[in-house]
Design a protein around this motif. Sequence first.
Motif, mmCIF file in Angstrom:
data_model
loop_
_atom_site.group_PDB
_atom_site.id
_atom_site.type_symbol
_atom_site.label_atom_id
_atom_site.label_comp_id
_atom_site.label_asym_id
_atom_site.label_seq_id
_atom_site.Cartn_x
_atom_site.Cartn_y
_atom_site.Cartn_z
ATOM 1 N N LEU A 158 0.810 -1.215 0.000
ATOM 2 C CA LEU A 158 0.000 0.000 0.000
ATOM 3 C C LEU A 158 0.846 1.268 0.000
ATOM 4 N N GLY A 159 2.146 1.143 0.179
ATOM 5 C CA GLY A 159 3.021 2.308 0.153
ATOM 6 C C GLY A 159 3.048 3.088 1.447
ATOM 7 N N THR A 160 2.748 2.428 2.582
ATOM 8 C CA THR A 160 2.782 3.133 3.863
ATOM 9 C C THR A 160 4.063 2.865 4.641
ATOM 10 N N GLU A 161 4.923 1.991 4.147
ATOM 11 C CA GLU A 161 6.209 1.703 4.794
ATOM 12 C C GLU A 161 7.272 1.527 3.725
ATOM 13 N N TYR A 162 8.498 1.797 4.104
ATOM 14 C CA TYR A 162 9.643 1.446 3.277
ATOM 15 C C TYR A 162 10.152 0.069 3.685
ATOM 16 N N LEU A 163 10.842 -0.608 2.782
ATOM 17 C CA LEU A 163 11.409 -1.917 3.078
ATOM 18 C C LEU A 163 12.383 -1.839 4.245
ATOM 19 N N SER A 164 13.237 -0.831 4.266
ATOM 20 C CA SER A 164 14.232 -0.728 5.338
ATOM 21 C C SER A 164 13.559 -0.558 6.693
ATOM 22 N N ILE A 165 12.499 0.269 6.766
ATOM 23 C CA ILE A 165 11.801 0.472 8.028
ATOM 24 C C ILE A 165 11.065 -0.798 8.440
ATOM 25 N N THR A 166 10.529 -1.525 7.471
ATOM 26 C CA THR A 166 9.861 -2.784 7.772
ATOM 27 C C THR A 166 10.836 -3.779 8.394
ATOM 28 N N LEU A 167 12.003 -3.954 7.762
ATOM 29 C CA LEU A 167 13.007 -4.872 8.305
ATOM 30 C C LEU A 167 13.494 -4.411 9.672
ATOM 31 N N GLU A 168 13.731 -3.124 9.797
ATOM 32 C CA GLU A 168 14.213 -2.560 11.054
ATOM 33 C C GLU A 168 13.208 -2.803 12.174
ATOM 34 N N SER A 169 11.924 -2.580 11.910
ATOM 35 C CA SER A 169 10.888 -2.705 12.934
ATOM 36 C C SER A 169 10.705 -4.150 13.367
ATOM 37 N N ILE A 170 10.599 -5.064 12.395
ATOM 38 C CA ILE A 170 10.396 -6.467 12.742
ATOM 39 C C ILE A 170 11.617 -7.030 13.450
ATOM 40 N N ALA A 171 12.815 -6.639 13.005
ATOM 41 C CA ALA A 171 14.038 -7.137 13.647
ATOM 42 C C ALA A 171 14.111 -6.681 15.095
ATOM 43 N N PHE A 172 13.806 -5.392 15.344
ATOM 44 C CA PHE A 172 13.856 -4.928 16.729
ATOM 45 C C PHE A 172 12.773 -5.599 17.572
ATOM 46 N N GLY A 173 11.544 -5.693 17.025
ATOM 47 C CA GLY A 173 10.473 -6.330 17.781
ATOM 48 C C GLY A 173 10.809 -7.762 18.150
ATOM 49 N N ALA A 174 11.391 -8.517 17.192
ATOM 50 C CA ALA A 174 11.771 -9.906 17.468
ATOM 51 C C ALA A 174 12.886 -9.976 18.507
ATOM 52 N N ALA A 175 13.883 -9.089 18.382
ATOM 53 C CA ALA A 175 14.996 -9.094 19.332
ATOM 54 C C ALA A 175 14.520 -8.741 20.741
ATOM 55 N N TRP A 176 13.658 -7.736 20.838
ATOM 56 C CA TRP A 176 13.163 -7.304 22.148
ATOM 57 C C TRP A 176 12.298 -8.386 22.789
ATOM 58 N N ALA A 177 11.425 -9.010 21.996
ATOM 59 C CA ALA A 177 10.578 -10.082 22.524
ATOM 60 C C ALA A 177 11.426 -11.273 22.961
ATOM 61 N N THR A 178 12.446 -11.609 22.196
ATOM 62 C CA THR A 178 13.299 -12.744 22.536
ATOM 63 C C THR A 178 14.105 -12.471 23.801
ATOM 64 N N LEU A 179 14.612 -11.253 23.913
ATOM 65 C CA LEU A 179 15.394 -10.892 25.100
ATOM 66 C C LEU A 179 14.539 -11.000 26.365
ATOM 67 N N LEU A 180 13.331 -10.455 26.329
ATOM 68 C CA LEU A 180 12.454 -10.534 27.487
ATOM 69 C C LEU A 180 12.000 -11.970 27.753
ATOM 70 N N SER A 181 11.830 -12.750 26.690
ATOM 71 C CA SER A 181 11.424 -14.154 26.879
ATOM 72 C C SER A 181 12.514 -14.952 27.573
ATOM 73 N N ILE A 182 13.768 -14.699 27.207
ATOM 74 C CA ILE A 182 14.873 -15.388 27.873
ATOM 75 C C ILE A 182 14.887 -15.048 29.362
ATOM 76 N N ALA A 183 14.695 -13.771 29.660
ATOM 77 C CA ALA A 183 14.659 -13.364 31.069
ATOM 78 C C ALA A 183 13.453 -13.984 31.789
ATOM 79 N N TYR A 184 12.318 -14.066 31.107
ATOM 80 C CA TYR A 184 11.112 -14.632 31.715
ATOM 81 C C TYR A 184 11.270 -16.124 31.973
ATOM 82 N N LEU A 185 11.838 -16.876 31.010
ATOM 83 C CA LEU A 185 11.962 -18.322 31.128
ATOM 84 C C LEU A 185 13.132 -18.744 32.006
ATOM 85 N N ALA A 186 14.017 -17.794 32.327
ATOM 86 C CA ALA A 186 15.163 -18.150 33.165
ATOM 87 C C ALA A 186 14.719 -18.565 34.562
ATOM 88 N N ARG A 187 13.528 -18.135 34.962
ATOM 89 C CA ARG A 187 12.945 -18.557 36.237
ATOM 90 C C ARG A 187 11.701 -19.387 35.962
#
Length: 677
Positions: free
Chosen positions: A414-443
Amino acid sequence: MISHWVQSVVDFARAHTLLAYGLAFLLTGAEAFPIVGALVPGTAVIIALGALVPAGALRFWPLVAFATTGAIAGDGFSYWLGHRYKLEAANHWPLRGHPSLIERGEAFFRRYGGKAILVARFTPGVRAVVPLVAGITGMPAVRFYTLNIISAVLWAPAHVVMGVLIGASLTILGAVAGRLEALIVGFFVVLLLIIWLTPRAIGWLVRLMNHLRGPALTWARSRDSWFRRKIVSLLDPDTTEIPGLVALGGVLIGSTWLFFGVMQDLISGDPLVRADRSLLHLLLSMHVGWVTQLAAAVTEIGSGTGALAATGAALIWLGRRKAWRAMVYTVSTILGAVLFSAGLNLLLGHSKSLLLNTGQRTSILPGIHLAAFAALLGFLTIVMCRELTTRYRVLISIITITFLVALAFSRLYLGTEYLSITLESIAFGAAWATLLSIAYLARKAEVVRPVGLGCTTAIVFVVVGMVNIRVFHDTDMRRFSLQTQTQTMSLTQWRHGGWTHLPRRRLALFGEFDQPFTVQWVGSTAAIRSELHAHGWTLAPQWTFKSMLQFLAPHVNLALLPVLPRLASGRTDGLVMVRPSGAARSGNRIVLRLWRSNIDISQPDGKISWLWDGTIVVEHVQRLFSTLNTPVDTHNLNKPLRQLASAIPESLIVRRSYTSTTWRWNGDTLLGSSNHH
């Protein structure tokens, strides 16, 4: 760049062919060595070397011969070890610590009998032990070597041909998009290595951690301290799952690497930034009514209100289950993603620069929806998978990934995002979710009842999404139907310097600059087509089954061979015409391509005409692998431009400054129009 690295590999293989052939021999042989063979990427290397054959770096039959000989010798050596040492081989390195491998090989041998030699050649995991078992069990040497040779003669050519087909396909793509061949070859090699290395690396890490966990727990429990208590809580089998943490660690490393890679490209002005607009223009030009309707619906479902609704539903469910830690982590997941994305947008100025040339009305903070959804769904998926069986873990993961991919593509389409911003956003969201999940599952985590959590969240999410579609769909469709903005200049302005406002070179889809634009035309394509037709030019052959056979014909007919399509800033060509160059059977032709620019020309009578950018090159047909006809551009642009100028006598030749080590061009540019006065 990775394309430069791949090109250096091709050049190195071309300059050191004996070394490349020797590598094929050694690695295919080493694959048959017990234990060690499982770590040798012989198959991947043979396919990669085969992909270099169409580029002329290696020859087909020598590569097949070395790969076949190496495979025969490797299995033969493994058979000899088993035949010579019998069961004593299991008591020596490297089999001493892996007795189960002999059992697996014997089971495989009992299942297939003598055919096991043929089947194992194409079966990862047992190939490195079946020849050894054949020797241990006393299989006759004549029978073994007969089957060994037959299997090698089938295996090696099949893998080399696979690589050749890949290399030939990439050569055609390279002719379409310049450096795209090297980029995709590099991507293919890296992807192959990732697919081959990832399960082995994770398996090795899991085995290593399980092996070290006992001594580490003994050490941590020997004395009471805060640090040692943390070690116990992390490694205790009753409170955590080491394989899951290792897998999450891999996801964290990969997503973090992608995020910082995109950030580096954005800061340094890498071709990825230019590829943003190319892909945007391409997708906007491919809008189809029902696809646009579907993309708008997906975007509306994945809106900010959808993210808030899903978060609220998850928090209510977790609160009823008294999963307080999961609630805190859920809030931290989405809040951190939103705040970080907002700060990053303000820092990089995304909100000011995004899509200003498309006519689209961009969001204030681009990428924030994708980052929030990637973080939220990623964390909830990991929380739910903890209590599910493997089958349902795979199902939930596929649903999550599919939705995120659909949401990302819909916003790109639809032309509301650029490819670079899409990759940047999903990569950060995945990294942040994974980091918090590791901390959550550590206990030790709370019991959340994943089926109820998933169903509640999904139902609320879908209901809110349907409401968004009902309320905003008509407005969004009018907004998404806007076309790319254009500039307007007068015909006189264009002839007296306005032509310099157009780009010098064609921008390929992946952000690489290619051929110089040497032609500008004002008016309809029908007008220039009529003028050129009188001088022997014809429209490019259409893509049909019959014309596609010319790519494989022993004697190519240029009058039937289709012209490979090319993009300019994501735009498809609006006119392609050809004319033979030299003798009819020379295998050369002149190709003219025109793309519509983003500038309109106002004529003296007040009418508006389109301004077209164009390239003109001489194509030479080369035969790859003695079967595939591939058009390749010659780099002398001056001669075909002069021939085009002679066909449009009232055109104007102007010169722009240009230096290039790739294209032989003196800077001449042809200006023509359907209104010559």
